[in-house]
Write an enzyme that holds these catalytic residues in place. Structure first.
Site, PDB file in Angstrom:
ATOM      1  N   GLU A   1       0.904  -1.373  -0.060  1.00 47.17           N
ATOM      2  CA  GLU A   1       0.068   0.013   0.079  1.00 47.17           C
ATOM      3  C   GLU A   1       0.987   1.279  -0.057  1.00 47.17           C
ATOM      4  O   GLU A   1       1.741   1.149   0.887  1.00 47.17           O
ATOM      5  CB  GLU A   1      -0.766  -0.068   1.137  1.00 47.17           C
ATOM      6  CG  GLU A   1      -1.836   0.977   1.133  1.00 47.17           C
ATOM      7  CD  GLU A   1      -2.967   1.179   2.497  1.00 47.17           C
ATOM      8  OE1 GLU A   1      -2.889   0.526   3.306  1.00 47.17           O
ATOM      9  OE2 GLU A   1      -3.743   1.932   2.340  1.00 47.17           O
TER      10      GLU A   1
ATOM     11  N   ASN B   1      -2.081  -6.106   5.337  1.00 49.31           N
ATOM     12  CA  ASN B   1      -2.208  -7.313   4.707  1.00 49.31           C
ATOM     13  C   ASN B   1      -2.960  -8.410   4.919  1.00 49.31           C
ATOM     14  O   ASN B   1      -2.935  -8.880   6.156  1.00 49.31           O
ATOM     15  CB  ASN B   1      -0.662  -8.103   4.117  1.00 49.31           C
ATOM     16  CG  ASN B   1       0.118  -6.886   4.197  1.00 49.31           C
ATOM     17  OD1 ASN B   1       0.032  -5.981   3.176  1.00 49.31           O
ATOM     18  ND2 ASN B   1       1.078  -6.784   4.958  1.00 49.31           N
TER      19      ASN B   1
ATOM     20  N   GLU C   1      -5.105  -2.719  12.946  1.00 45.56           N
ATOM     21  CA  GLU C   1      -4.932  -3.530  11.578  1.00 45.56           C
ATOM     22  C   GLU C   1      -5.765  -4.595  11.592  1.00 45.56           C
ATOM     23  O   GLU C   1      -6.352  -5.194  10.662  1.00 45.56           O
ATOM     24  CB  GLU C   1      -3.295  -3.850  11.733  1.00 45.56           C
ATOM     25  CG  GLU C   1      -2.132  -3.011  11.739  1.00 45.56           C
ATOM     26  CD  GLU C   1      -2.433  -1.830  10.837  1.00 45.56           C
ATOM     27  OE1 GLU C   1      -2.966  -1.852   9.687  1.00 45.56           O
ATOM     28  OE2 GLU C   1      -2.013  -0.582  11.230  1.00 45.56           O
TER      29      GLU C   1
HETATM   30  N1  B3K Z   1      -2.834   1.141   5.621  1.00 45.50           N
HETATM   31  C1  B3K Z   1      -1.657   1.362   6.195  1.00 45.50           C
HETATM   32  C2  B3K Z   1      -0.916   2.629   5.909  1.00 45.50           C
HETATM   33  C3  B3K Z   1      -0.188   2.270   4.510  1.00 45.50           C
HETATM   34  C4  B3K Z   1       0.685   3.945   4.188  1.00 45.50           C
HETATM   35  C5  B3K Z   1       1.253   3.718   2.874  1.00 45.50           C
HETATM   36  N2  B3K Z   1       2.135   4.915   2.691  1.00 45.50           N
HETATM   37  C6  B3K Z   1      -1.557   1.243   7.614  1.00 45.50           C
HETATM   38  C7  B3K Z   1      -2.928   1.628   8.294  1.00 45.50           C
HETATM   39  O1  B3K Z   1      -3.325   2.720   8.180  1.00 45.50           O
HETATM   40  O2  B3K Z   1      -3.337   0.639   9.037  1.00 45.50           O
HETATM   41 ZN    ZN Z   2      -5.346   1.859   8.775  1.00 47.62          ZN
END
Ligand code: B3K
Ligand code: ZN
Length: 896
Positions: free
Chosen positions: A125, A269, A302
């Site tokens: 991401e 992920n 997460e």
């Molecule tokens: N979704 C990721 C963040 C990704 C950042 C990319 N530059 C972590 C989070 O917000 O859970």
């Molecule tokens: Zn997040």
């Protein structure tokens, strides 16, 4: 300027569906650090919902193309270029095979596939998958993945990817293979691969439907003793999501992997979360209470993405807040429930105060500067620059407002409908809003403005009491302040603002509330819905002139303007039944005094503090009926950046002088009380990581910090030395060291230097603790004779310092540039020159991290003229030398 640095603006309005879809992907990796061979075999078909395209355009970056085949036959009609691969003459549905090579060992960007401590990790991401293989690397292309990993068995005994392990086998030449299968469709940004020498803490749990699940926390072998808290947090998060939202873990196994080189906090992920070690590793000797709390929050965050982000994902990156705002709201609620249960208002308020403090200091500032953007941005140059406080924290406030409007049950109804409608889809913020509206039978058209308008709304409050009619009229009017141009152009009309209010009587108790037209009084807090530019709400049967408690629990992300007297604020601080507003009253009182003092300091006038302010703080300090955690929060003065932001022209030196003056006054006037509080809140015996014990430690260590401000800090030094030597946990040890550093600003530095050396030797093998060691020195108070920039420059040459590890770079450089404003903004511009050097150096290694640092100067126009000019010069130097799209976007917007 290299081609990748050209500033192409991507606009939300230009969204079109992908011309092709990829239903499934089979990836094969031959892992070699210098050259990793990747074969991708995809089932591709034309998207029936898109305009027909003449060719297939795949994204790719930093790849070497080896071959392209369609349905098993070589396909020469293709062209690799800097941004990817164009394939001509493609049928309507076909199997596409691409072989390519990437170079993990030389990948310092930490995006795509890279090597850290000899192990392989990925970060995809937002747009890192294209650095692994050519693909339609956009979130509305969702595919099922099978992944085969082959690698040397001795060097990489553990091979992980998303989903379930379906095969493991040995290969000739000491290599081995593992095959993983993820049954859920996902966008490429959720792909993950990990390989290396790792060990896991394992647990098996049963979820609500009775299914058994395997949970693993993978770390390097020497860190296994620091995984328990992350595992416990994961188990708590799984149960919480079942109870609060009826959402169950959908995979048979869920893995968390810790890596020390990581650009941000963690990554969700599918089934294989990858975390910065900072948000996994903890034991009492190495981690503070704050670290423990952060780990719980990030593990929760997460994990919660598994539904809000992964099962339902974003159609395009403009919708980022769809998953981030919602998931931050969910992790905030999780932490509040863990801290105080669902009902303990005062304990929940502690978490709320901490979150609001961050929002006001960081997001309000962002919204007032050149990077101001709506929660759903309209355009970007580099999407990684839009993982912002606005998208995350203001986004979470927007989600919270639905819950404030509809209550917990109404919010849950909306969530249920959202999943019923959109499970397995890539959707928009509008889809979420519609689900909430439909589930609650409400028209939320006006509420969309929270997603499309940038800037912080201000609500001016006027009140009028009519004693003859016993009526109390509250008039609320909303407007935006002097917003930055970037925000102003988005502002189209009034917002729907849930404004929670209570009325307090002379005795300090809440009055029952009855609005005009209501049959009877009900409740003592009312959520008014402000929808017009100005509206008057009239309470009836009001027996006595009340004191209003405004925006209880911070019911909307706005600034409230109301002229309380100091006495009224002191009364609210002592009496408001809304714990958030008690804290808020103290902050308002302190802010007002501090800003007046800063003006005087800037004009070289003598400083003095009103006794009533000291008395108000003394009451909090000595009120044993309040929780220690709350008292700690109430006794911390507003931060220097927050205060500077409130000035017409920010003057960090004056703010520092004013704040130090008040700290010293509170220390001196309440010396006996601080000493008593220190003694009373010690936590002898074995370390307990509970919120209660953490509250005692927090208050005790705040007392120590105040005592270190005394002209004669010998009490603080004595207590700190004893505390340092006897500490059985990092919270106390670090607080003692900080107190010694603070006391050394006025006294001899001998104890501080000794403790610093001891600390380093003790924790030499614990990188996360050494980060604290760098950060404490970078943020310590300096003086004319002892500028901290000298310390920082010296530490840049320390053998343990490296720019390549983001945590280390942040611990020294970011801590100084963002965490030590009085020193960073030194009048001679030395801080800015240092900043420019570091942004340029980092830019060559890791543009994402460099761009974060670049933001430290974005509010330059808000400062006093002399500082402003020096900042401009530094920004111009960076603009001339930076090559990444990431940094250029930040400095160009700042200078525009
Ligand atoms: N979704 C990721 C963040 C990704 C950042 C990319 N530059 C972590 C989070 O917000 O859970
Ligand atoms: Zn997040």
């Amino acid at each position: 300027m290299s081609d990748t640095a050209t500033s192409t603006v991507i606009r939300r309005a230009d969204y079109t569906p992908p011309a092709f879809l990829i239903d499934s992907v089979a990836l094969e990796f031959d892992l070699v650090p210098e050259r990793t061979f990747v074969k991708s075999t995809m089932r591709v078909r034309r998207n029936p919902d898109a305009a027909p395209a003449a060719r297939l355009d795949l994204m790719g970056e930093a790849l070497e193309l080896v071959s392209v085949a369609i349905d098993g036959a070589p396909h020469p009609a293709h062209r690799a270029h800097e941004h990817g691969l164009t394939v001509d003459n493609v049928p309507d549905a076909f199997e596409l095979s691409i072989e390519s090579v990437c170079k993990p060992a030389e990948n310092t960007t930490l995006s795509g596939l890279y090597v850290s401590s000899g192990n392989f990790f990925t970060q995809c991401e937002a747009e890192g998958f294209r650095r692994i293989t050519y693909f339609l690397d956009r979130p509305d292309v969702m595919s099922t993945y099978t992944v085969t990993i082959r690698a040397d068995k001795a060097a990489y005994p553990v091979l992980l990817s998303n989903g379930n392990l379906v095969e493991a086998s040995d290969l000739p030449d000491g290599r081995h293979a593992a095959k993983w299968d993820d049954p859920f469709k996902k966008p490429s940004y959720l792909f993950a691969l990990v390989a290396g020498k790792l060990v896991a803490l394992e647990e098996r749990i049963r979820t609500s439907s009775g299914k058994e699940k395997l949970l693993q926390v993978w770390v390097e072998p020497h860190d296994l003793d620091k995984t328990r808290h992350a595992m416990d947090s994961l188990i708590d998060a799984i149960h919480w999501d079942e109870e609060r939202f009826g959402l169950e873990l959908d995979l048979d196994r869920f893995m968390i992997v810790a890596v020390s080189d990581f650009n941000m906090g963690a990554m969700e992920n599918k089934g294989l979360n990858i975390f910065n070690t900072k948000y996994v590793l903890a034991n009492p000797e190495t981690a503070t209470d704050t670290d423990f709390a952060n780990i719980e929050a990030v593990v929760g965050h997460e994990y919660f993405h598994n539904w809000t982000g992964n099962r339902v994902t974003c159609r395009d990156w403009f919708q980022l807040s769809l998953k981030e705002g919602l998931t931050v709201f969910r992790d905030q609620e999780f932490s509040a429930d863990m801290q105080g249960g669902a009902t303990d208002g005062a304990a929940r308020a502690v978490k709320r105060i901490e979150d609001v403090r961050v929002l006001r200091q960081m997001q309000f500032a962002e919204d007032a500067g050149p990077m101001a953007h709506p929660v759903r941005p309209e355009s970007y140059v580099e999407i990684n620059n839009f993982y912002t406080m606005t998208v995350y924290e203001k986004g979470a406030e927007v989600v919270r407002m639905y819950q404030t409007l509809f209550g917990r049950e109404g919010f849950r109804r909306g969530m249920d409908l959202y999943f019923k409608r959109h499970d397995g889809q890539a959707v928009t913020c509008d889809d979420f809003r519609h689900a909430l509206a439909d589930a609650n039978g409400r028209d939320l058209t006006q509420f969309e403005r929270w997603y499309s308008q940038a800037g912080t709304p201000r609500i001016a409050v006027r009140t009028a009491y009519d004693s003859a009619a016993r009526r109390y009229a509250v008039t609320l009017s909303q407007r935006y302040g002097d917003a930055a141009p970037a925000a102003r152009e988005t502002q189209k009309g009034p917002l729907l603002i849930p404004f929670a209010i209570g009325l307090i009587g002379r005795d300090g108790a809440d009055l029952p509330l009855r609005l005009e037209g209501e049959p009877a009084a009900g409740g003592t807090t009312r959520v008014l819905e402000l929808t017009e530019a100005e509206q008057t709400f009239t309470f009836v049967d009001v027996e006595q002139p009340p004191l209003p408690s405004l925006l209880r629990n911070f019911s909307a992300p706005v600034i409230v303007e109301y002229d309380y007297t100091n006495d009224e604020l002191a009364f609210l601080l002592a009496n408001d039944s809304d714990a958030f507003n008690r804290w808020e009253a103290g902050q308002r009182l302190a802010t007002r005094e501090l800003l007046a003092l800063a003006e005087r300091a800037a004009a070289n006038e003598p400083l003095s503090l009103d006794d009533s302010v000291v008395a108000a703080f003394a009451r909090v300090l000595t009120d044993e009926s309040l929780s220690p955690a709350f008292r700690e929060l109430a006794l911390v003065l507003p931060s220097e950046p927050y205060l500077a932001e409130q000035m017409a022209e920010a003057d960090p030196a004056a703010v520092h002088m004013a704040r130090q003056f008040v700290r010293q006054r509170l220390a001196t006037a309440l010396r006996e009380e601080w000493l008593a509080v220190y003694a009373r809140h010690e936590t002898p015996g074995p370390f307990e990581p509970t919120p209660q014990a953490a509250g005692h430690r927090g208050l005790k260590n705040l007392a120590l910090a105040y005592l270190a401000e005394l002209d004669d800090p010998s009490d603080a030094i004595r207590l700190a030395v004893a505390q340092y030597d006897s500490a059985n946990n990092m919270t106390d040890r670090a607080a003692a060291l900080s107190a010694l550093l603070a006391a050394s600003a006025t006294r001899s530095a001998a104890q501080a230097d000794g403790a610093l050396d001891d600390f380093y030797r003790r924790f030499e093998r614990e990188p996360l603790v050494i980060d604290k060691w760098f950060a404490m020195q970078a943020t310590q108070r300096g003086s004319q004779e002892r500028p901290i920039i000298d310390t920082v420059r010296r530490l840049m040459g320390h053998p343990a310092f490296t720019l390549r590890n983001p945590n280390r770079a942040r611990s020294l450089i970011f801590s100084f540039c963002s965490g030590n404003p009085a020193q960073f903004h030194a009048a001679d511009g030395s801080g800015y020159a240092f900043w420019a050097d570091q942004v340029i150096a980092l830019d060559a290694l890791n543009p994402q991290v460099a761009a974060r640092l670049a933001r430290a100067l974005e509010l330059w126009r808000r400062y006093t003229p002399a500082l402003r000019e020096r900042m401009r010069a530094a920004l111009e130097r960076v603009a001339a030398q930076a090559s990444s799209r990431d940094v250029r976007e930040i400095v160009e917007k700042a200078l525009a």
